[in-house]
Design a protein around this motif. Structure first.
Motif, PDB file in Angstrom:
ATOM      1  N   ARG A  46       0.870  -1.174   0.007  1.00 21.54           N
ATOM      2  CA  ARG A  46      -0.010   0.029  -0.075  1.00 21.54           C
ATOM      3  C   ARG A  46       0.859   1.348  -0.117  1.00 21.54           C
ATOM      4  O   ARG A  46       1.768   1.120   0.924  1.00 21.54           O
ATOM      5  CB  ARG A  46      -0.948   0.002   1.379  1.00 21.54           C
ATOM      6  N   VAL A  47       0.557   2.239  -0.873  1.00 20.16           N
ATOM      7  CA  VAL A  47       1.510   3.291  -1.052  1.00 20.16           C
ATOM      8  C   VAL A  47       0.584   4.639  -0.963  1.00 20.16           C
ATOM      9  O   VAL A  47      -0.543   4.778  -1.088  1.00 20.16           O
ATOM     10  CB  VAL A  47       2.042   3.210  -2.730  1.00 20.16           C
ATOM     11  N   ASP A  48       1.432   5.353  -0.315  1.00 17.38           N
ATOM     12  CA  ASP A  48       1.055   6.929   0.096  1.00 17.38           C
ATOM     13  C   ASP A  48       0.733   7.596  -1.528  1.00 17.38           C
ATOM     14  O   ASP A  48       1.541   7.495  -2.390  1.00 17.38           O
ATOM     15  CB  ASP A  48       2.011   7.536   0.618  1.00 17.38           C
ATOM     16  N   PRO A  49      -0.403   8.185  -1.750  1.00 24.68           N
ATOM     17  CA  PRO A  49      -0.770   8.498  -3.026  1.00 24.68           C
ATOM     18  C   PRO A  49       0.376   9.506  -3.697  1.00 24.68           C
ATOM     19  O   PRO A  49       0.555   9.476  -4.836  1.00 24.68           O
ATOM     20  CB  PRO A  49      -2.297   9.252  -2.909  1.00 24.68           C
ATOM     21  N   GLU A  50       0.668  10.335  -2.738  1.00 21.02           N
ATOM     22  CA  GLU A  50       1.655  11.409  -3.123  1.00 21.02           C
ATOM     23  C   GLU A  50       3.029  10.668  -3.456  1.00 21.02           C
ATOM     24  O   GLU A  50       4.009  11.205  -4.271  1.00 21.02           O
ATOM     25  CB  GLU A  50       1.735  12.350  -2.226  1.00 21.02           C
ATOM     26  N   ALA A  51       3.443   9.511  -2.883  1.00 27.57           N
ATOM     27  CA  ALA A  51       4.722   8.921  -2.877  1.00 27.57           C
ATOM     28  C   ALA A  51       4.570   8.141  -4.142  1.00 27.57           C
ATOM     29  O   ALA A  51       5.704   7.593  -4.492  1.00 27.57           O
ATOM     30  CB  ALA A  51       5.182   8.264  -1.782  1.00 27.57           C
ATOM     31  N   LEU A  52       3.537   7.889  -4.836  1.00 27.14           N
ATOM     32  CA  LEU A  52       3.436   6.927  -5.732  1.00 27.14           C
ATOM     33  C   LEU A  52       3.982   7.501  -6.841  1.00 27.14           C
ATOM     34  O   LEU A  52       3.720   8.748  -7.477  1.00 27.14           O
ATOM     35  CB  LEU A  52       2.074   6.478  -5.966  1.00 27.14           C
ATOM     36  N   LEU A  53       4.800   6.874  -7.780  1.00 22.91           N
ATOM     37  CA  LEU A  53       5.503   7.314  -8.871  1.00 22.91           C
ATOM     38  C   LEU A  53       4.505   6.566 -10.321  1.00 22.91           C
ATOM     39  O   LEU A  53       4.213   7.314 -11.004  1.00 22.91           O
ATOM     40  CB  LEU A  53       6.704   7.347  -9.426  1.00 22.91           C
ATOM     41  N   GLY A  54       4.497   5.620 -10.199  1.00 22.02           N
ATOM     42  CA  GLY A  54       3.950   4.710 -11.306  1.00 22.02           C
ATOM     43  C   GLY A  54       3.539   3.048 -10.745  1.00 22.02           C
ATOM     44  O   GLY A  54       3.951   2.797  -9.997  1.00 22.02           O
ATOM     45  N   TRP A  55       3.259   2.524 -11.822  1.00 20.15           N
ATOM     46  CA  TRP A  55       3.255   1.071 -11.667  1.00 20.15           C
ATOM     47  C   TRP A  55       3.514   0.325 -12.902  1.00 20.15           C
ATOM     48  O   TRP A  55       2.962   0.820 -14.196  1.00 20.15           O
ATOM     49  CB  TRP A  55       2.050   0.359 -11.056  1.00 20.15           C
ATOM     50  N   ALA A  56       3.773  -0.965 -13.273  1.00 24.80           N
ATOM     51  CA  ALA A  56       3.919  -1.601 -14.525  1.00 24.80           C
ATOM     52  C   ALA A  56       3.322  -3.068 -14.189  1.00 24.80           C
ATOM     53  O   ALA A  56       3.797  -3.759 -13.158  1.00 24.80           O
ATOM     54  CB  ALA A  56       5.421  -1.678 -14.904  1.00 24.80           C
ATOM     55  N   ASP A  57       2.797  -3.494 -15.214  1.00 21.23           N
ATOM     56  CA  ASP A  57       2.216  -4.893 -15.369  1.00 21.23           C
ATOM     57  C   ASP A  57       1.466  -5.394 -14.265  1.00 21.23           C
ATOM     58  O   ASP A  57       0.767  -6.603 -14.499  1.00 21.23           O
ATOM     59  CB  ASP A  57       3.668  -5.923 -15.428  1.00 21.23           C
ATOM     60  N   CYS A  58       0.980  -4.746 -13.096  1.00 20.71           N
ATOM     61  CA  CYS A  58       0.142  -5.035 -12.266  1.00 20.71           C
ATOM     62  C   CYS A  58      -1.244  -4.347 -12.420  1.00 20.71           C
ATOM     63  O   CYS A  58      -1.553  -3.369 -13.171  1.00 20.71           O
ATOM     64  CB  CYS A  58       0.644  -4.914 -10.845  1.00 20.71           C
ATOM     65  N   PRO A  59      -2.136  -5.047 -11.973  1.00 19.89           N
ATOM     66  CA  PRO A  59      -3.449  -4.353 -11.964  1.00 19.89           C
ATOM     67  C   PRO A  59      -3.763  -3.027 -11.350  1.00 19.89           C
ATOM     68  O   PRO A  59      -2.686  -2.565 -10.720  1.00 19.89           O
ATOM     69  CB  PRO A  59      -4.471  -5.425 -11.136  1.00 19.89           C
ATOM     70  N   THR A  60      -4.372  -1.992 -12.153  1.00 17.00           N
ATOM     71  CA  THR A  60      -4.556  -0.666 -11.250  1.00 17.00           C
ATOM     72  C   THR A  60      -5.001  -0.962  -9.909  1.00 17.00           C
ATOM     73  O   THR A  60      -5.766  -1.748  -9.674  1.00 17.00           O
ATOM     74  CB  THR A  60      -5.978  -0.240 -12.205  1.00 17.00           C
TER      75      THR A  60
END
Lengths: 215, 253
Positions: B153-167
């Motif tokens: 679980r990631v803080d929305p502000e600290a999230l940069l992006g994601w790859a290959d995993c579900p939204t």
């Protein structure tokens, strides 16, 4: 050890059931497992400590992390430095403390009690106020700094002078006093800008940041 | 070339790194053809490079092919030509990434540039865009990038992006608001909030990219984003009715 440095601005800490991590509100970046974050105004000191800290101006919004998992912390792009406290006392400004374990007792100390009147002047001059936060016991804490952190050992006969703005924390048996090197040049505004220095002598360690920027 | 401690390294058009970081805060694109670049992120260039705003006719072919986001079209330009293009963003850490027949979703404000081999589309998460295809892209982050794997679980502000995993989905934790004490807290506002009641919850397999700080790069740069604006044109928020896109949404008004 439950704290790991991930990079210069990020750490990861383990939370186990029955243990509590005290952390700066908003410093959590991500976590795995089941961890809950509860705001706390009493910190690790109880209600009396809370009032004491409020009065001392050393009250920084904290939260408790409890549960079972791993939490990543970072704050405002500041550098993070891990310090292990082994039975001695760390003196630090409350707003520089990002995360610490509940095995450490948090206290508030009157600057006058270490260094007398000069200690109080020191607090005024450095803008740190008359009080400082202490951590005692055994455990880890994570400290915020602007720029990297340098640990400088102090030995008897080898005292050290530190810019008050670059000072972060100190531990051990250290006397600190403010050295005022004010001449007529400072009075007319042509000083070197380094009129005040913090002189620490005794046995211990001083933590200094590679910047003069306050948090 | 001089090393550390002997002053700044001097680069010219030939000695500049090709498609690589010049230092942690700037990136050099060896341009031969076209790249999409976010407005205002070019700091210098060698060679003959033209910068064209998107959607001005001559580039419509490229836009229809690769730039699939009317929301962000004002924030992007196309660099065309041959030369060395230096990119940077206010001293933030800059890194390049390669995608091979992949997909990666990233915060729109953090994406500095990408090759036309990649298609840009708006993510259904507001403020994020998805890159699909093969190619290189350059992104900025506040502090070094840290790669993690779900479940996390990631803080929305600290999230940069994601790859290959579900939204990701939203995760709300207001456990401390329950009970008698929680009620008092809610009513009086005493005790405050921890600021960590809301996270993005990632599950499945893939990679999540985080930055080392919870201060996102520039919230102003993200166009005014509400769920409403992120809907296709025509859909409006109607109280009590689910949001339906397009024609169906209009019919319900």
């Amino acid at each position: 050890m439950t704290f790991d440095q991930l990079n210069s601005k990020m750490i990861e800490a383990t939370v186990r059931p029955g243990q509590t991590l005290y952390c700066l509100r908003g410093a959590m970046l991500a976590y795995r497992g089941e961890v809950s974050f509860t705001p706390t105004s009493t910190g690790a000191q109880g209600v009396g400590g809370m009032i004491g800290r409020r009065l001392a101006g050393e009250s920084v919004p904290l939260m408790k992390a409890e549960g079972d998992g791993r939490v990543m912390f970072g704050y405002a792009g500041r550098h993070v430095h891990l310090i292990e406290i082994t039975g001695d006392t760390l003196h630090i400004e409350a707003d520089r403390l990002m995360v610490f374990e509940d095995s450490l007792q948090q206290g508030t100390m009157f600057m006058g009690s270490q260094g007398g009147v000069r200690g109080m002047i020191r607090g005024q001059v450095t803008g740190q106020g008359l009080f400082t936060t202490t951590l005692t016991g055994r455990g880890w804490c994570a400290v915020l700094a602007h720029g990297g952190v340098i640990e400088l050992p102090v030995q008897p006969g080898r005292s050290i002078h530190v810019d008050p703005q670059a000072y972060i924390a100190h531990r051990g048996q250290l006397d600190n006093r403010i050295g005022a090197n004010v001449g007529w040049r400072d009075v007319i505004g042509r000083g070197s800008g380094e009129a005040f220095q913090l002189e620490l002598s005794g046995t211990g360690t001083v933590y200094v940041q590679a910047s003069e920027e306050k948090l | 070339m001089s090393g550390l401690g002997s002053g700044a390294t001097v680069y010219d058009a030939r000695s500049l790194p090709q498609d690589d970081n010049v230092n942690p805060y700037s990136f050099c694109v060896a341009l031969d053809g076209e790249w999409f670049v976010q407005k205002g992120k070019m700091i210098a260039y060698y060679g003959r490079i033209k910068f064209e705003a998107l959607g001005v006719g001559a580039l419509d072919r490229l836009v229809t092919a690769n730039f699939n986001s009317p929301l962000y079209i004002q924030d992007w330009i196309v660099a065309q030509g041959k030369g060395q293009l230096l990119l940077a963003d206010r001293g933030f850490d800059v890194n390049s990434y390669d995608l091979e027949v992949g997909n990666l979703t990233i915060r729109a404000a953090n994406l500095l540039a990408f090759q036309p081999g990649l298609d840009l589309k708006q993510s259904i998460v507001p403020g994020f865009v998805t890159l699909i295809g093969t190619g290189k892209f350059v992104a900025a982050s506040n502090g070094a990038v840290h790669f993690v794997e779900p479940p996390i679980r990631v803080d929305p502000e600290a999230l940069l992006g994601w790859a290959d995993c579900p939204t990701p989905c939203h995760h709300f934790d207001t456990k401390y608001m329950r009970g008698a004490l929680g009620m008092a807290r809610r009513l009086t506002g005493l005790g405050g909030a921890s600021g960590e009641e809301h996270q993005y919850d990632f599950v499945g397999t893939g990679t999540v990219l985080m930055q080392s700080s919870e201060i996102s790069i520039d919230p102003n740069l993200i166009p005014a984003q509400t769920a409403q604006q992120n809907q296709p044109p025509g859909a409006q928020n109607i109280p009590g009715l689910p949001n339906l896109p397009g024609r169906l949404g209009r019919l319900l008004q």
